[in-house]
Motif scaffolding. Sequence first.
Motif, mmCIF file in Angstrom:
data_model
loop_
_atom_site.group_PDB
_atom_site.id
_atom_site.type_symbol
_atom_site.label_atom_id
_atom_site.label_comp_id
_atom_site.label_asym_id
_atom_site.label_seq_id
_atom_site.Cartn_x
_atom_site.Cartn_y
_atom_site.Cartn_z
ATOM 1 N N ASN A 362 109.756 5.055 175.542
ATOM 2 C CA ASN A 362 110.565 4.409 176.668
ATOM 3 C C ASN A 362 112.119 4.283 176.326
ATOM 4 O OD1 ASN A 362 110.737 2.043 175.197
ATOM 5 N ND2 ASN A 362 108.823 1.238 176.587
ATOM 6 N N GLN A 363 113.001 3.737 177.221
ATOM 7 C CA GLN A 363 114.430 3.696 177.014
ATOM 8 C C GLN A 363 114.606 2.485 175.993
ATOM 9 O OE1 GLN A 363 117.453 1.459 179.962
ATOM 10 N NE2 GLN A 363 117.855 3.521 180.021
ATOM 11 N N THR A 364 113.818 1.404 175.953
ATOM 12 C CA THR A 364 114.042 0.506 174.850
ATOM 13 C C THR A 364 113.805 1.008 173.360
ATOM 14 O OG1 THR A 364 113.346 -1.368 176.441
ATOM 15 C CG2 THR A 364 113.395 -1.963 174.105
ATOM 16 N N LEU A 365 112.636 1.636 173.328
ATOM 17 C CA LEU A 365 112.309 2.159 171.965
ATOM 18 C C LEU A 365 113.344 3.278 171.620
ATOM 19 C CD1 LEU A 365 110.447 2.429 169.543
ATOM 20 C CD2 LEU A 365 108.865 3.896 170.849
ATOM 21 N N ASP A 366 113.689 4.112 172.432
ATOM 22 C CA ASP A 366 114.855 5.231 172.184
ATOM 23 C C ASP A 366 116.051 4.606 171.730
ATOM 24 O OD1 ASP A 366 115.785 8.105 172.627
ATOM 25 O OD2 ASP A 366 117.130 6.893 173.584
ATOM 26 N N ARG A 367 116.669 3.446 172.178
ATOM 27 C CA ARG A 367 117.488 2.750 171.885
ATOM 28 C C ARG A 367 117.469 1.982 170.594
ATOM 29 N NH1 ARG A 367 118.627 4.854 175.907
ATOM 30 N NH2 ARG A 367 120.047 4.560 177.673
ATOM 31 N N ARG A 368 116.122 1.744 170.284
ATOM 32 C CA ARG A 368 115.871 1.075 169.079
ATOM 33 C C ARG A 368 116.085 2.048 167.728
ATOM 34 N NH1 ARG A 368 116.174 -3.753 167.865
ATOM 35 N NH2 ARG A 368 114.716 -4.371 169.236
ATOM 36 N N PHE A 369 115.551 3.187 168.070
ATOM 37 C CA PHE A 369 115.700 4.458 167.118
ATOM 38 C C PHE A 369 117.149 4.882 166.854
ATOM 39 C CE2 PHE A 369 111.284 6.327 168.644
ATOM 40 C CZ PHE A 369 110.621 5.699 167.655
ATOM 41 N N ARG A 370 118.067 4.860 167.889
ATOM 42 C CA ARG A 370 119.373 4.970 167.633
ATOM 43 C C ARG A 370 119.910 4.026 166.905
ATOM 44 N NH1 ARG A 370 122.198 6.970 173.537
ATOM 45 N NH2 ARG A 370 119.816 7.549 174.508
ATOM 46 N N GLU A 371 119.677 2.733 167.013
ATOM 47 C CA GLU A 371 119.929 1.676 166.114
ATOM 48 C C GLU A 371 119.498 1.823 164.798
ATOM 49 O OE1 GLU A 371 118.843 -3.155 165.600
ATOM 50 O OE2 GLU A 371 118.566 -2.150 167.253
ATOM 51 N N ILE A 372 118.361 2.169 164.527
ATOM 52 C CA ILE A 372 118.084 2.439 163.045
ATOM 53 C C ILE A 372 118.335 3.448 162.549
ATOM 54 C CG2 ILE A 372 115.731 3.181 161.933
ATOM 55 C CD1 ILE A 372 114.103 1.461 164.045
ATOM 56 N N ALA A 373 118.507 4.602 163.033
ATOM 57 C CA ALA A 373 119.499 5.923 162.653
ATOM 58 C C ALA A 373 120.861 5.405 162.071
ATOM 59 C CB ALA A 373 119.426 6.734 163.519
ATOM 60 N N TRP A 374 121.631 4.712 162.830
ATOM 61 C CA TRP A 374 122.987 4.170 162.273
ATOM 62 C C TRP A 374 123.007 3.356 161.374
ATOM 63 C CZ3 TRP A 374 127.236 6.449 162.627
ATOM 64 C CH2 TRP A 374 128.662 5.781 162.369
ATOM 65 N N GLN A 375 122.055 2.250 161.322
ATOM 66 C CA GLN A 375 121.831 1.460 160.237
ATOM 67 C C GLN A 375 121.583 2.180 158.808
ATOM 68 O OE1 GLN A 375 118.906 -1.496 161.463
ATOM 69 N NE2 GLN A 375 120.415 -2.784 162.628
ATOM 70 N N ALA A 376 120.692 3.193 158.865
ATOM 71 C CA ALA A 376 120.316 3.730 157.577
ATOM 72 C C ALA A 376 121.298 4.724 157.127
ATOM 73 C CB ALA A 376 119.083 4.511 158.158
ATOM 74 N N VAL A 377 121.986 5.317 157.862
ATOM 75 C CA VAL A 377 123.349 5.913 157.415
ATOM 76 C C VAL A 377 124.342 5.348 156.856
ATOM 77 C CG1 VAL A 377 125.176 7.553 158.348
ATOM 78 C CG2 VAL A 377 122.948 8.028 159.174
ATOM 79 N N LEU A 378 124.599 4.075 157.430
ATOM 80 C CA LEU A 378 125.740 3.242 156.975
ATOM 81 C C LEU A 378 125.100 2.689 155.455
ATOM 82 C CD1 LEU A 378 126.901 1.337 160.006
ATOM 83 C CD2 LEU A 378 128.041 3.416 158.798
#
Length: 398
Positions: A362-378
Amino acid sequence: MKRLVSAVFCLVSLSFCVSTYAQDSDAKLKRWLKRFPDADTNQDGKLSTAEAESYIKQRQASRSKNVGAPRVFAVDPGWKEERFPEHAVCYKSPDEIAKLYAKQLEGSEPVVRYAKPSDGSLRIVGNGHSFMAPGYKTFPVIVEAAGLKQPPLLTHTGGGMTGSTRYKWEQENGIFGFDGKPTQKLLSSIANSEWDAMMWGPYFNDHPEYYSCWIDFCLKYNPDMKFYLSDAWPQLSQLNEIPKSEEKLTPEVIAQLGEERFEAYSKIINELNEQYGDRVFIMPTCEAMVQCVKYFDEGKLPGIDGIHKAVGNQERSLWRDQLGHLGPGLDRLEGYVFYATLYGRNPQNIPGDIFEDSQFPNQTLDRRFREIAWQAVLRNPLSGVVDKNENGIADDRE
């Protein structure tokens, strides 16, 4: 819990023998002895390089009996020579390579060409196995949603070992196991057109030369190319035994597995960058999955019901089988990591819904995935992405 973590230094896709690490520091041997006292076969209270290497080989042999992708396999000794066999496709001229591939295609166009995009989009070639497939599927969709007109990816993939960089190099060049019978897909286009980046999927027992051959060939014709290696994620095969419940798969245990992966990958990436300059980077899917386990433990992944289906038997788990393939919806996370690394942009800044099916994730989980991806890259120092002003764009790409 750390007793669960095995000494698998030939990890999911990229590893080195213990002796390589032991040469770097006696302190590491002391740490290994503390974690794996059984490796001290002569019981003298000290762990030698030979003892450590023997211990790891024994564990490898035991795990190789498991069903799944082979972890122990023979590699042609020609990889240790200074040059590949003289009939290797890579030694031919661009025109010869294209003509050879044209015969394979029976008259179809042997070279894929794209004009240089005016919007900063990348022209990308790549290879990999089933761990890369989810991201290869979602990555282009994410890039398009970000407003970029990226040309289609040109990939040569396969299942398990057949998607590894070593296997694909042998296959495309017609050497060793494919002696005199090249099956091309990438070499002709790399030699005859312009490209910006190459993406790789890792495999067990990888070595720097399995990547440097591709780098040498790419830079010969495209001297500004950059290279990106996925570091996959922790796997059950890194444990002494498969746990009977997910209670054993704590964030601390998964984080430890991730640290082992990072130690192995950093070794090979640093060696390549010493040779080629800072042009080889990690797409930190491993860090992203470690963070997912932490968020799941904290109740921050709505719709995800378990960590590992092979252990907890929940359909909507982070991993779906014993081999370690991603669970439902996690293809988005991998795609976001690819996007964040190659473009140096925060996927959280992409407006609206990207994927048509918004019921799950859902939208909430999708947004969480985006957050996690950016955190991981940084967080990963090998991603090449730094955002000191926190505007969601890598500092070197503003």
